[in-house]
Write an enzyme that holds these catalytic residues in place. Sequence first.
Site, PDB file in Angstrom:
ATOM      1  N   ASN A 159     107.563  92.004  -7.407  1.00 11.72           N
ATOM      2  CA  ASN A 159     107.068  90.623  -7.423  1.00 11.72           C
ATOM      3  C   ASN A 159     107.649  89.762  -8.534  1.00 11.72           C
ATOM      4  OD1 ASN A 159     105.575  92.228  -9.205  1.00 11.72           O
ATOM      5  ND2 ASN A 159     103.702  91.055  -8.948  1.00 11.72           N
ATOM      6  N   GLU A 258     100.804  99.373 -16.454  1.00  8.63           N
ATOM      7  CA  GLU A 258     100.306  98.024 -16.158  1.00  8.63           C
ATOM      8  C   GLU A 258     100.050  98.008 -14.663  1.00  8.63           C
ATOM      9  OE1 GLU A 258      99.778  94.768 -14.660  1.00  8.63           O
ATOM     10  OE2 GLU A 258     101.884  94.295 -15.042  1.00  8.63           O
ATOM     11  N   CYS A 292      99.746  90.401 -10.176  1.00  4.47           N
ATOM     12  CA  CYS A 292      98.580  91.199 -10.583  1.00  4.47           C
ATOM     13  C   CYS A 292      97.576  90.371 -11.367  1.00  4.47           C
ATOM     14  CB  CYS A 292      99.026  92.414 -11.391  1.00  4.47           C
ATOM     15  SG  CYS A 292     100.047  91.995 -12.822  1.00  4.47           S
ATOM     16  N   GLU A 466     101.966  95.329 -23.199  1.00 12.44           N
ATOM     17  CA  GLU A 466     103.324  94.819 -23.260  1.00 12.44           C
ATOM     18  C   GLU A 466     103.272  93.424 -23.856  1.00 12.44           C
ATOM     19  OE1 GLU A 466     105.627  97.069 -19.697  1.00 12.44           O
ATOM     20  OE2 GLU A 466     104.498  95.286 -19.086  1.00 12.44           O
TER      21      GLU A 466
END
Length: 485
Positions: A159, A258, A292, A466
């Site tokens: 994505n 993640e 997300c 991150e």
Amino acid sequence: MTSASALTLDCSRYAKGLYIGGEWIAGGGIAVVDPSTEEPVAEVADASEAQAIAAVDAAHAAAAGWRATAPRKRAEILLRCHALILERIDELAMLISLENGKALSDARGEVTYAAEFFRWYAEEAVRVAGEFRMAPAGTNRILVDYEPIGVSVLITPWNFPAAMATRKIAPALAAGCTVVLKPASETPLTAYALADIYAEAGVPPGVVNVITTNRPGPVTAAMLADTRVRKLSFTGSTGVGRTLLAEAAKRVLNASMELGGNAPFIVFDDADLEAALDGAMVAKMRNAGEACTATNRFIVQDGICERFAEGLAQRMGALRVGPGTDPQTQCGPMITKKAVDKIEDLVADAIRQGAEVLVGGERPQRAGYFYAPTVLIDVPRTARMAQEEIFGPVAALYRFTDEDEAVSLANDTEYGLSAYVYTDDLKRGLAVSGRIEAGMVALNRGLVSDPAAPFGGVKQSGLGREGGIHGILEYMEAKYIATSF
């Protein structure tokens, strides 16, 4: 209609093969499809387990030299990566739009975001601080140093094919690690285009390796079983994350995850309606909802719910749906037919349980993997979309009466990545933000991501962070040395 620029971009030039040890290893086998047309645009190499281990070989061979490279030199190379990516923003944005379907405006935003990780971690590369202090007993000094963790396997989704890669590669390189990147087979061209940029910027051969495969399970397992690999960083679904954690556990491998999200967007009666709607469109429709961090659940207080729903339906219904490469497109296609099928099933389930469709709710009759921007109101809490990621342009509205109910609804999910809160009462906004079980909360904002901030979730949304100062530490080990001097 495909733009003229898209017609002149030869995607085959980015499909030179696997990128291992600074060399291109020719191959094919994976078709890259434009989701706007359902037509192939290129074919990339399909790595075997042996080729994956060859990439690990290359990363291991380059590790000592890159680790010994001065932080300032690493930083200069990262800054050059940043500059080169921005120089080619139009080319990279068009490439993303072709293989991902993302609207060009979104793709340009992604490229800018992706480049920023190199600038941020160029700055962090020279600022990793250790510790030196007296032990409480007075018997010795405590010296703590931070060392590169070593060869890292990075697995990224389709994505955000540029940003998800650079969000991992930049801190890894800044820390002194070498990497093997496995991008999603749906969107590999961007990763290969960036590999050329890294080489041009001065990244030594073997420091970054890129492989694609149609057999991600066996190929990834082969790399994770290699004792030279010291780190796994994955962005993707929670289901796949659990599988990878099980593989990593076999070697007690350091892993960052993640994973999925099911973001709530809470709107209180006192919120600025227009500001909340502006934020809603950003939080919901970034990358057509295929993110997300995308809002799945609009949790709106009774007094403002009808006006918010009407305004959101007007805005969603006015979006121009079309190929990502068309500069006028505001909502591009989904990544695959399977993705559209899931969205359609989730909407049908909600309608069967009593949700009302305010706009959309159907597939457009056209080629490509499209789904119309959709707003549903009074979605039952028992609907599947209340618990599952929608990953598409569907906004589901739920009503609440008081703060406790809003928080309860927001936390009623196994996920805990991001959340959004709109209220004119700052005290309440901060209090509610503190009660929400999420790694990130945007207060009166529709965008939460920032390279300078820690990105990650709680519960089933992942492990580690991150971005920010936390991101580089994910690729380092703390070494304690006890000394009397």
